[in-house]
Design a protein around this motif. Sequence first.
Motif, PDB file in Angstrom:
ATOM      1  N   THR A  10      34.341 -39.418  -8.849  1.00 20.50           N
ATOM      2  CA  THR A  10      35.595 -39.881  -8.267  1.00 20.50           C
ATOM      3  C   THR A  10      35.597 -39.608  -6.771  1.00 20.50           C
ATOM      4  O   THR A  10      35.205 -38.534  -6.326  1.00 20.50           O
ATOM      5  N   GLN A  11      36.050 -40.593  -6.023  1.00 16.08           N
ATOM      6  CA  GLN A  11      36.242 -40.468  -4.584  1.00 16.08           C
ATOM      7  C   GLN A  11      37.707 -40.760  -4.278  1.00 16.08           C
ATOM      8  O   GLN A  11      38.306 -41.638  -4.904  1.00 16.08           O
ATOM      9  N   VAL A  12      38.278 -40.038  -3.332  1.00 14.17           N
ATOM     10  CA  VAL A  12      39.662 -40.248  -2.930  1.00 14.17           C
ATOM     11  C   VAL A  12      39.668 -40.747  -1.493  1.00 14.17           C
ATOM     12  O   VAL A  12      39.051 -40.132  -0.623  1.00 14.17           O
ATOM     13  N   PHE A  13      40.353 -41.856  -1.279  1.00 14.92           N
ATOM     14  CA  PHE A  13      40.492 -42.405   0.068  1.00 14.92           C
ATOM     15  C   PHE A  13      41.955 -42.378   0.455  1.00 14.92           C
ATOM     16  O   PHE A  13      42.798 -42.918  -0.262  1.00 14.92           O
ATOM     17  N   GLY A  14      42.249 -41.762   1.574  1.00 16.26           N
ATOM     18  CA  GLY A  14      43.574 -41.844   2.151  1.00 16.26           C
ATOM     19  C   GLY A  14      43.579 -42.988   3.142  1.00 16.26           C
ATOM     20  O   GLY A  14      42.610 -43.172   3.891  1.00 16.26           O
ATOM     21  N   TYR A  15      44.637 -43.777   3.135  1.00 17.67           N
ATOM     22  CA  TYR A  15      44.762 -44.902   4.054  1.00 17.67           C
ATOM     23  C   TYR A  15      46.177 -44.880   4.623  1.00 17.67           C
ATOM     24  O   TYR A  15      47.149 -44.789   3.869  1.00 17.67           O
ATOM     25  N   ALA A  16      46.278 -44.929   5.943  1.00 18.42           N
ATOM     26  CA  ALA A  16      47.594 -44.933   6.590  1.00 18.42           C
ATOM     27  C   ALA A  16      47.447 -45.488   8.003  1.00 18.42           C
ATOM     28  O   ALA A  16      46.340 -45.620   8.517  1.00 18.42           O
ATOM     29  N   ARG A  17      48.590 -45.762   8.603  1.00 15.69           N
ATOM     30  CA  ARG A  17      48.577 -46.284   9.978  1.00 15.69           C
ATOM     31  C   ARG A  17      48.261 -45.204  10.994  1.00 15.69           C
ATOM     32  O   ARG A  17      47.754 -45.492  12.069  1.00 15.69           O
ATOM     33  N   SER A  18      48.547 -43.950  10.667  1.00 12.56           N
ATOM     34  CA  SER A  18      48.307 -42.838  11.602  1.00 12.56           C
ATOM     35  C   SER A  18      46.819 -42.684  11.874  1.00 12.56           C
ATOM     36  O   SER A  18      45.998 -42.698  10.951  1.00 12.56           O
ATOM     37  N   LYS A  19      46.493 -42.522  13.136  1.00 14.17           N
ATOM     38  CA  LYS A  19      45.104 -42.315  13.538  1.00 14.17           C
ATOM     39  C   LYS A  19      44.760 -40.836  13.357  1.00 14.17           C
ATOM     40  O   LYS A  19      44.944 -40.027  14.259  1.00 14.17           O
ATOM     41  N   ASP A  51      27.109 -48.793  -9.172  1.00 12.71           N
ATOM     42  CA  ASP A  51      27.086 -50.178  -9.656  1.00 12.71           C
ATOM     43  C   ASP A  51      28.396 -50.597 -10.308  1.00 12.71           C
ATOM     44  O   ASP A  51      28.892 -51.680 -10.068  1.00 12.71           O
ATOM     45  N   CYS A  52      28.935 -49.763 -11.168  1.00 11.82           N
ATOM     46  CA  CYS A  52      30.204 -50.073 -11.822  1.00 11.82           C
ATOM     47  C   CYS A  52      31.274 -49.217 -11.161  1.00 11.82           C
ATOM     48  O   CYS A  52      31.198 -47.989 -11.192  1.00 11.82           O
ATOM     49  N   ALA A  53      32.250 -49.871 -10.529  1.00 11.75           N
ATOM     50  CA  ALA A  53      33.246 -49.127  -9.766  1.00 11.75           C
ATOM     51  C   ALA A  53      34.659 -49.529 -10.183  1.00 11.75           C
ATOM     52  O   ALA A  53      34.994 -50.708 -10.209  1.00 11.75           O
ATOM     53  N   ASN A  54      35.456 -48.530 -10.504  1.00 12.12           N
ATOM     54  CA  ASN A  54      36.860 -48.729 -10.835  1.00 12.12           C
ATOM     55  C   ASN A  54      37.710 -48.267  -9.664  1.00 12.12           C
ATOM     56  O   ASN A  54      37.400 -47.248  -9.052  1.00 12.12           O
ATOM     57  N   PRO A  74      28.099 -44.443 -19.886  1.00 10.00           N
ATOM     58  CA  PRO A  74      29.034 -43.393 -19.483  1.00 10.00           C
ATOM     59  C   PRO A  74      28.450 -42.527 -18.366  1.00 10.00           C
ATOM     60  O   PRO A  74      27.269 -42.227 -18.349  1.00 10.00           O
ATOM     61  N   GLY A  75      29.288 -42.135 -17.447  1.00 12.37           N
ATOM     62  CA  GLY A  75      28.851 -41.303 -16.335  1.00 12.37           C
ATOM     63  C   GLY A  75      28.292 -42.101 -15.174  1.00 12.37           C
ATOM     64  O   GLY A  75      28.031 -41.566 -14.116  1.00 12.37           O
ATOM     65  N   GLN A  76      28.055 -43.395 -15.396  1.00 14.82           N
ATOM     66  CA  GLN A  76      27.499 -44.227 -14.336  1.00 14.82           C
ATOM     67  C   GLN A  76      28.575 -44.899 -13.488  1.00 14.82           C
ATOM     68  O   GLN A  76      28.291 -45.403 -12.425  1.00 14.82           O
ATOM     69  N   ALA A  77      29.797 -44.930 -13.980  1.00 15.44           N
ATOM     70  CA  ALA A  77      30.871 -45.568 -13.226  1.00 15.44           C
ATOM     71  C   ALA A  77      31.350 -44.647 -12.115  1.00 15.44           C
ATOM     72  O   ALA A  77      31.371 -43.435 -12.260  1.00 15.44           O
ATOM     73  N   SER A  78      31.719 -45.244 -11.013  1.00 20.83           N
ATOM     74  CA  SER A  78      32.386 -44.478  -9.972  1.00 20.83           C
ATOM     75  C   SER A  78      33.862 -44.862 -10.004  1.00 20.83           C
ATOM     76  O   SER A  78      34.228 -45.945 -10.460  1.00 20.83           O
ATOM     77  N   HIS A  79      34.686 -43.955  -9.563  1.00 16.27           N
ATOM     78  CA  HIS A  79      36.126 -44.166  -9.567  1.00 16.27           C
ATOM     79  C   HIS A  79      36.651 -43.884  -8.171  1.00 16.27           C
ATOM     80  O   HIS A  79      36.327 -42.849  -7.588  1.00 16.27           O
ATOM     81  N   VAL A  80      37.437 -44.804  -7.654  1.00 18.21           N
ATOM     82  CA  VAL A  80      38.005 -44.651  -6.319  1.00 18.21           C
ATOM     83  C   VAL A  80      39.523 -44.641  -6.454  1.00 18.21           C
ATOM     84  O   VAL A  80      40.099 -45.535  -7.064  1.00 18.21           O
ATOM     85  N   PHE A  81      40.131 -43.612  -5.914  1.00 20.25           N
ATOM     86  CA  PHE A  81      41.582 -43.473  -5.900  1.00 20.25           C
ATOM     87  C   PHE A  81      42.003 -43.619  -4.447  1.00 20.25           C
ATOM     88  O   PHE A  81      41.628 -42.805  -3.612  1.00 20.25           O
TER      89      PHE A  81
END
Length: 172
Positions: free
Chosen positions: A71-80, A137-140, A33-40
């Motif tokens: 937790t990390q949040v990534f925004g992805y879009a066509r806009s530069k 190492d463990c990423a969701n 527990p606590g070792q997983a990273s989470h990407v949204f």
Amino acid sequence: MSSKPELGCCEANPEGLQLLRDSLSCCQVCNSPGQASHVFVVFGASGDLARKKIYPTLWALFRDKLLPENTQVFGYARSKLTMSQLRDKCAETVKAKEGEKELLEEFWAINSYVAGSYDNEEDFHHLVNQMAEKEKDCANRLFYLALPPSVFKPISSMIKAYCMSPTGWSRV
């Protein structure tokens, strides 16, 4: 007529929040527990839905300590856009109350932005590389499609082909 107090849009029930925190802490997917990273990942991050609903909700979850650690949040879009420009677009909807400015800075620090098309392999490789730099190492990975239905199929195909987590779970 109900005798229950009405909660405002940004107010929360402290007992309910604690119950939710407790239930989330017992649901560890990785062995340590606590070792997983989470990407949204928010696909369509530059659009109205993301600006008006998704980022304010992510901020509220972060503020109320309902997002998992790492937790990390990534925004992805066509806009530069740069991350600073995305933050400026959300300035009217992602707001800190008095005493929360530092916490809001912490929220924006876990955010990144990647510009790319929804059907280009190179752009998805770039996204995956950016995610991998921040993951442990463990990423969701959780993918949110704040997009018109007309691009659901191509974006879902690209997610399946390039973005599935090699070490944890992936959800769209």
